[in-house]
Write an enzyme that holds these catalytic residues in place. Structure first.
Site, PDB file in Angstrom:
ATOM      1  CD  GLU A 263     -27.578 -43.179 -50.836  1.00  0.00           C
ATOM      2  OE1 GLU A 263     -27.368 -42.456 -51.821  1.00  0.00           O
ATOM      3  OE2 GLU A 263     -28.692 -43.363 -50.345  1.00  0.00           O
ATOM      4  CG  HIS A 282     -30.203 -42.364 -54.091  1.00  0.00           C
ATOM      5  ND1 HIS A 282     -29.740 -41.648 -53.018  1.00  0.00           N
ATOM      6  CD2 HIS A 282     -31.239 -41.619 -54.590  1.00  0.00           C
ATOM      7  CE1 HIS A 282     -30.441 -40.526 -52.881  1.00  0.00           C
ATOM      8  NE2 HIS A 282     -31.361 -40.501 -53.831  1.00  0.00           N
TER       9      HIS A 282
HETATM   10  N1  LIG Z   1     -34.719 -41.938 -53.912  1.00  0.00           N
HETATM   11  C1  LIG Z   1     -34.800 -40.958 -54.778  1.00  0.00           C
HETATM   12  O1  LIG Z   1     -34.327 -41.094 -55.913  1.00  0.00           O
HETATM   13  C2  LIG Z   1     -35.456 -39.663 -54.390  1.00  0.00           C
HETATM   14  C3  LIG Z   1     -35.940 -38.813 -55.400  1.00  0.00           C
HETATM   15  C4  LIG Z   1     -36.609 -37.661 -55.034  1.00  0.00           C
HETATM   16  C5  LIG Z   1     -36.780 -37.330 -53.694  1.00  0.00           C
HETATM   17  N2  LIG Z   1     -36.291 -38.151 -52.731  1.00  0.00           N
HETATM   18  C6  LIG Z   1     -36.484 -37.819 -51.302  1.00  0.00           C
HETATM   19  O2  LIG Z   1     -37.877 -37.675 -51.077  1.00  0.00           O
HETATM   20  C7  LIG Z   1     -38.088 -36.586 -50.185  1.00  0.00           C
HETATM   21  C8  LIG Z   1     -39.483 -36.027 -50.426  1.00  0.00           C
HETATM   22  O3  LIG Z   1     -39.543 -35.403 -51.698  1.00  0.00           O
HETATM   23  P1  LIG Z   1     -40.784 -34.443 -52.093  1.00  0.00           P
HETATM   24  O4  LIG Z   1     -40.507 -33.930 -53.458  1.00  0.00           O
HETATM   25  O5  LIG Z   1     -42.072 -35.128 -51.831  1.00  0.00           O
HETATM   26  O6  LIG Z   1     -40.552 -33.271 -51.034  1.00  0.00           O
HETATM   27  P2  LIG Z   1     -41.623 -32.227 -50.507  1.00  0.00           P
HETATM   28  O7  LIG Z   1     -40.836 -31.133 -49.867  1.00  0.00           O
HETATM   29  O8  LIG Z   1     -42.617 -31.893 -51.555  1.00  0.00           O
HETATM   30  O9  LIG Z   1     -42.398 -33.045 -49.359  1.00  0.00           O
HETATM   31  C9  LIG Z   1     -41.810 -33.410 -48.138  1.00  0.00           C
HETATM   32  C10 LIG Z   1     -42.920 -33.406 -47.101  1.00  0.00           C
HETATM   33  O10 LIG Z   1     -42.378 -33.897 -45.877  1.00  0.00           O
HETATM   34  C11 LIG Z   1     -43.049 -33.202 -44.834  1.00  0.00           C
HETATM   35  N3  LIG Z   1     -42.284 -33.322 -43.591  1.00  0.00           N
HETATM   36  C12 LIG Z   1     -41.209 -32.620 -43.173  1.00  0.00           C
HETATM   37  N4  LIG Z   1     -40.808 -33.066 -41.964  1.00  0.00           N
HETATM   38  C13 LIG Z   1     -41.649 -34.070 -41.623  1.00  0.00           C
HETATM   39  C14 LIG Z   1     -41.767 -34.935 -40.507  1.00  0.00           C
HETATM   40  N5  LIG Z   1     -40.937 -34.833 -39.459  1.00  0.00           N
HETATM   41  N6  LIG Z   1     -42.748 -35.874 -40.499  1.00  0.00           N
HETATM   42  C15 LIG Z   1     -43.601 -35.991 -41.544  1.00  0.00           C
HETATM   43  N7  LIG Z   1     -43.568 -35.185 -42.633  1.00  0.00           N
HETATM   44  C16 LIG Z   1     -42.601 -34.237 -42.655  1.00  0.00           C
HETATM   45  C17 LIG Z   1     -43.176 -31.770 -45.336  1.00  0.00           C
HETATM   46  O11 LIG Z   1     -44.233 -31.086 -44.674  1.00  0.00           O
HETATM   47  C18 LIG Z   1     -43.490 -31.998 -46.812  1.00  0.00           C
HETATM   48  O12 LIG Z   1     -44.886 -31.991 -47.049  1.00  0.00           O
HETATM   49  C19 LIG Z   1     -36.955 -35.605 -50.522  1.00  0.00           C
HETATM   50  O13 LIG Z   1     -36.646 -34.795 -49.418  1.00  0.00           O
HETATM   51  C20 LIG Z   1     -35.823 -36.508 -50.894  1.00  0.00           C
HETATM   52  O14 LIG Z   1     -35.015 -36.740 -49.741  1.00  0.00           O
HETATM   53  C21 LIG Z   1     -35.632 -39.295 -53.052  1.00  0.00           C
END
Ligand SMILES: NC(=O)c1ccc[n+]([C@@H]2O[C@H](COP(=O)([O-])OP(=O)(O)OC[C@H]3O[C@@H](n4cnc5c(N)ncnc54)[C@H](O)[C@@H]3O)[C@@H](O)[C@H]2O)c1
Length: 307
Positions: A263, A282
């Site tokens: 990115e 993104h």
């Molecule tokens: N595109 C965007 O603009 C944007 C915005 C916000 C977040 N995100 C991405 O979304 C992700 C998730 O955000 P969130 O707020 O829900 O985070 P969060 O920490 O609340 O949830 C992440 C979940 O993933 C689970 N997890 C970890 N490893 C795993 C695996 N190997 N298999 C399955 N589940 C697994 C964890 O147990 C947790 O429940 C962030 O880490 C970030 O990378 C992207």
């Protein structure tokens, strides 16, 4: 205290920090590495989004910093262990942009299953591609498979259920009896079952060793024929070349990709001529409202932490 903000932040939240601390707001500083390295030496708190790489030389330059605040949630651009080893608190805006991402998932799921909204130029030019666009699918009754059931996964599940989708989830860190799964009507399944059952798969896991390459060619090939994949999590979780091949070969019915291994995404021939593909830069978590929520959340937390 001195706060350095080197990526964009809501101006009213910056003003709130300015009332109580010395602040430098330079949203373009992320693109000027030498200036950034020079300026961070003076700062007590550094505020970043996802582009600033808080590791290596930048970390070494943070001589007196006690807080690294992240205007978002993924922490893969921050060496959290190294920050904590140096006594710095890493402060994500947990949950503050979840609704924007969840709405992106529902919108793209509807768009991709229906497959009927790209006819503007043809209709304006006097064509009438009605038969070709009459085979779209409804979302109601379809199964949404969530990989990762944290803040964003849970909110996406609620929105999906409200429009009649069945929701299943795979998250090895959340047990079946956990309250967030119990009464929600969301069924916890293993990853293979999810991949083989879901009409729409949406990824909500962090990028860590166990999720890098999680959706490679073999797993993509095991998805239900015609299913769609939505990745708003992080680049590196999906094999982009294999995904493009699965779309072109007709095995998958569509995809929405908001995050990329590289990115900004450079010109990529593999995406050319992919049917029913949405690529966005993104922005799934970035809306007017989420920018305000994320920025004020971080301003609140910083004011408390630096008091
Ligand atoms: N595109 C965007 O603009 C944007 C915005 C916000 C977040 N995100 C991405 O979304 C992700 C998730 O955000 P969130 O707020 O829900 O985070 P969060 O920490 O609340 O949830 C992440 C979940 O993933 C689970 N997890 C970890 N490893 C795993 C695996 N190997 N298999 C399955 N589940 C697994 C964890 O147990 C947790 O429940 C962030 O880490 C970030 O990378 C992207």
């Amino acid at each position: 205290m001195h706060i350095l903000i080197c990526e964009f932040m809501d101006e009213r939240a910056v003003d709130r920090l300015r009332e109580v601390h010395t602040e430098v707001y330079e949203p373009s500083l992320v693109d000027d590495t030498s200036a950034l390295l020079r300026k961070v030496a003076q700062t007590d708190a550094l505020v970043v989004r996802n582009r600033t790489q808080v590791r290596g030389p930048l970390l070494d330059a943070l001589g007196r910093c006690s807080v690294v605040a992240r205007l978002g949630v993924g922490l893969d651009n921050i060496d959290v262990a190294a920050c904590e080893a140096r006594g710095m608190v890493v402060m994500p805006a947990t949950g503050a942009n979840a609704l924007s991402v969840a709405e992106y998932v529902i919108a793209t799921a509807m768009l991709l299953l229906r497959g009927a909204y790209a006819s503007t130029s043809e209709v304006a030019a006097g064509q009438w591609p009605r038969p070709a666009l009459s085979q779209g699918r409804e979302v109601a009754g379809k199964t949404l498979g969530l990989v990762g059931y944290g803040h964003i996964g849970q909110l996406t599940a609620r929105l999906a259920q409200a429009i009649g989708m069945h929701v299943i989830a795979y998250d090895p860190l959340i047990m079946a009896e956990d309250a967030c799964l119990g009464p929600s009507g969301v069924k916890q399944v293993d990853l293979d079952a999810l991949v083989g059952t879901a009409d729409v798969i949406s990824l909500h896991v962090p990028l860590v060793d166990s999720t890098r390459g999680l959706f490679g060619a073999q797993r993509l090939a095991r998805m239900k024929p015609g299913a769609v994949l939505i990745n708003t999590a992080r680049g590196g979780i999906v094999d982009e070349v294999a995904l493009a091949a699965a779309l072109k070969g007709g095995q998958l019915g569509g995809a929405a990709i908001d995050v990329f291994e590289a990115e900004p995404q450079p010109a990529a021939p593999h995406w050319q001529a992919c049917p029913n593909l949405v690529l966005t830069p993104h922005i799934a978590g970035v809306t007017t409202e989420s920018n305000e929520r994320v920025s004020h959340f971080i301003a609140d937390q910083l004011i408390k932490a630096l008091a």
